[in-house]
Design a protein around this motif. Sequence first.
Motif, PDB file in Angstrom:
ATOM      1  N   ARG A 180     -92.129 -13.625 -33.400  1.00 44.72           N
ATOM      2  CA  ARG A 180     -91.883 -13.910 -31.990  1.00 44.72           C
ATOM      3  C   ARG A 180     -92.496 -15.255 -31.656  1.00 44.72           C
ATOM      4  O   ARG A 180     -93.571 -15.601 -32.135  1.00 44.72           O
ATOM      5  CB  ARG A 180     -92.517 -12.864 -31.070  1.00 44.72           C
ATOM      6  CG  ARG A 180     -92.026 -11.461 -31.268  1.00 44.72           C
ATOM      7  CD  ARG A 180     -90.556 -11.250 -31.034  1.00 44.72           C
ATOM      8  NE  ARG A 180     -90.126 -11.610 -29.697  1.00 44.72           N
ATOM      9  CZ  ARG A 180     -88.859 -11.873 -29.386  1.00 44.72           C
ATOM     10  NH1 ARG A 180     -87.915 -11.830 -30.296  1.00 44.72           N
ATOM     11  NH2 ARG A 180     -88.536 -12.185 -28.167  1.00 44.72           N
TER      12      ARG A 180
ATOM     13  N   ILE B 253     -92.909 -18.030 -28.141  1.00 47.19           N
ATOM     14  CA  ILE B 253     -92.696 -18.369 -26.731  1.00 47.19           C
ATOM     15  C   ILE B 253     -93.010 -19.852 -26.588  1.00 47.19           C
ATOM     16  O   ILE B 253     -94.082 -20.305 -27.012  1.00 47.19           O
ATOM     17  CB  ILE B 253     -93.604 -17.545 -25.797  1.00 47.19           C
ATOM     18  CG1 ILE B 253     -93.294 -16.055 -25.940  1.00 47.19           C
ATOM     19  CG2 ILE B 253     -93.433 -18.006 -24.349  1.00 47.19           C
ATOM     20  CD1 ILE B 253     -94.268 -15.152 -25.205  1.00 47.19           C
TER      21      ILE B 253
ATOM     22  N   ALA C 274     -88.745 -22.080 -20.144  1.00 50.31           N
ATOM     23  CA  ALA C 274     -89.442 -21.338 -21.193  1.00 50.31           C
ATOM     24  C   ALA C 274     -88.420 -20.524 -21.959  1.00 50.31           C
ATOM     25  O   ALA C 274     -87.428 -20.070 -21.395  1.00 50.31           O
ATOM     26  CB  ALA C 274     -90.491 -20.406 -20.581  1.00 50.31           C
TER      27      ALA C 274
ATOM     28  N   GLU D 209     -88.093 -17.438 -25.182  1.00 53.23           N
ATOM     29  CA  GLU D 209     -88.720 -16.473 -26.070  1.00 53.23           C
ATOM     30  C   GLU D 209     -87.674 -16.115 -27.114  1.00 53.23           C
ATOM     31  O   GLU D 209     -86.489 -15.985 -26.804  1.00 53.23           O
ATOM     32  CB  GLU D 209     -89.142 -15.223 -25.305  1.00 53.23           C
ATOM     33  CG  GLU D 209     -89.872 -14.217 -26.156  1.00 53.23           C
ATOM     34  CD  GLU D 209     -90.367 -13.027 -25.352  1.00 53.23           C
ATOM     35  OE1 GLU D 209     -90.759 -12.047 -25.990  1.00 53.23           O
ATOM     36  OE2 GLU D 209     -90.352 -13.084 -24.101  1.00 53.23           O
TER      37      GLU D 209
ATOM     38  N   ARG E 102     -87.089 -15.722 -31.789  1.00 58.22           N
ATOM     39  CA  ARG E 102     -87.615 -15.601 -33.146  1.00 58.22           C
ATOM     40  C   ARG E 102     -87.269 -16.850 -33.937  1.00 58.22           C
ATOM     41  O   ARG E 102     -86.260 -17.508 -33.683  1.00 58.22           O
ATOM     42  CB  ARG E 102     -87.064 -14.367 -33.835  1.00 58.22           C
ATOM     43  CG  ARG E 102     -85.578 -14.393 -34.060  1.00 58.22           C
ATOM     44  CD  ARG E 102     -85.057 -13.111 -34.736  1.00 58.22           C
ATOM     45  NE  ARG E 102     -83.624 -13.062 -34.715  1.00 58.22           N
ATOM     46  CZ  ARG E 102     -82.836 -13.690 -35.582  1.00 58.22           C
ATOM     47  NH1 ARG E 102     -83.351 -14.406 -36.547  1.00 58.22           N
ATOM     48  NH2 ARG E 102     -81.526 -13.598 -35.477  1.00 58.22           N
TER      49      ARG E 102
ATOM     50  N   VAL F 138     -82.888 -17.784 -29.487  1.00 58.89           N
ATOM     51  CA  VAL F 138     -83.354 -17.448 -28.140  1.00 58.89           C
ATOM     52  C   VAL F 138     -82.800 -16.098 -27.708  1.00 58.89           C
ATOM     53  O   VAL F 138     -81.604 -15.842 -27.835  1.00 58.89           O
ATOM     54  CB  VAL F 138     -82.917 -18.543 -27.142  1.00 58.89           C
ATOM     55  CG1 VAL F 138     -83.328 -18.175 -25.726  1.00 58.89           C
ATOM     56  CG2 VAL F 138     -83.479 -19.889 -27.550  1.00 58.89           C
TER      57      VAL F 138
ATOM     58  N   ARG G  19     -84.398 -14.809 -24.650  1.00 59.98           N
ATOM     59  CA  ARG G  19     -84.817 -14.780 -23.233  1.00 59.98           C
ATOM     60  C   ARG G  19     -85.115 -16.199 -22.794  1.00 59.98           C
ATOM     61  O   ARG G  19     -85.699 -16.981 -23.543  1.00 59.98           O
ATOM     62  CB  ARG G  19     -86.057 -13.913 -23.080  1.00 59.98           C
ATOM     63  CG  ARG G  19     -86.523 -13.805 -21.648  1.00 59.98           C
ATOM     64  CD  ARG G  19     -87.611 -12.731 -21.503  1.00 59.98           C
ATOM     65  NE  ARG G  19     -88.035 -12.695 -20.131  1.00 59.98           N
ATOM     66  CZ  ARG G  19     -89.223 -13.097 -19.702  1.00 59.98           C
ATOM     67  NH1 ARG G  19     -90.118 -13.536 -20.555  1.00 59.98           N
ATOM     68  NH2 ARG G  19     -89.522 -13.045 -18.428  1.00 59.98           N
TER      69      ARG G  19
ATOM     70  N   ARG H 189     -85.834 -15.195 -15.800  1.00 60.15           N
ATOM     71  CA  ARG H 189     -85.027 -14.551 -16.836  1.00 60.15           C
ATOM     72  C   ARG H 189     -83.676 -15.181 -17.067  1.00 60.15           C
ATOM     73  O   ARG H 189     -83.501 -16.369 -17.005  1.00 60.15           O
ATOM     74  CB  ARG H 189     -84.894 -13.077 -16.531  1.00 60.15           C
ATOM     75  CG  ARG H 189     -86.268 -12.459 -16.383  1.00 60.15           C
ATOM     76  CD  ARG H 189     -86.228 -11.075 -16.731  1.00 60.15           C
ATOM     77  NE  ARG H 189     -87.577 -10.554 -16.526  1.00 60.15           N
ATOM     78  CZ  ARG H 189     -88.014  -9.498 -17.082  1.00 60.15           C
ATOM     79  NH1 ARG H 189     -87.264  -8.821 -17.870  1.00 60.15           N
ATOM     80  NH2 ARG H 189     -89.227  -9.090 -16.871  1.00 60.15           N
TER      81      ARG H 189
END
Length: 131
Positions: free
Chosen positions: A6, A8, A73, A75, A77, A98, A100, A118
């Motif tokens: 993960r 961010i 921003a 979030e 992997r 991506v 999120r 979001r």
Amino acid sequence: MLKLNRVILIGRATKDFELKYSPSGTGIANGTIAVDRPVAQGKEKEADFINLVAFKQLAETCANYIKKGHKFAVEGRIQVRNYENNEGRKVYVTEVIVDRVEFLEQKQQNGGNQSQDRNAPPPPDDDDLPF
């Protein structure tokens, strides 16, 4: 065994996201985020430029609302893929897949900023409201 991949990131778009569609119709958006590195006081700022890939509806959202210079921003992997280039050399590409996105800054006509959360698109302008 715990498996965790993960990441961010918070930064600014270096360019508009580029939206394409696969032969099956899946949206794929590519972009790059510039993330400032922590540096000692008095030293020149440095940044990392990280490739991003979003799929499906999120790809369309990124392409429609993240423009060059916007702060946001993500979030997701980390994924590493490779391919062979025209010269026969293996090329490795590291990117963030991506899942999120959060809009941290939205430029408005009055020059103010507004947070956006979001995967939702930015709110409509007052002129777009039905009442």
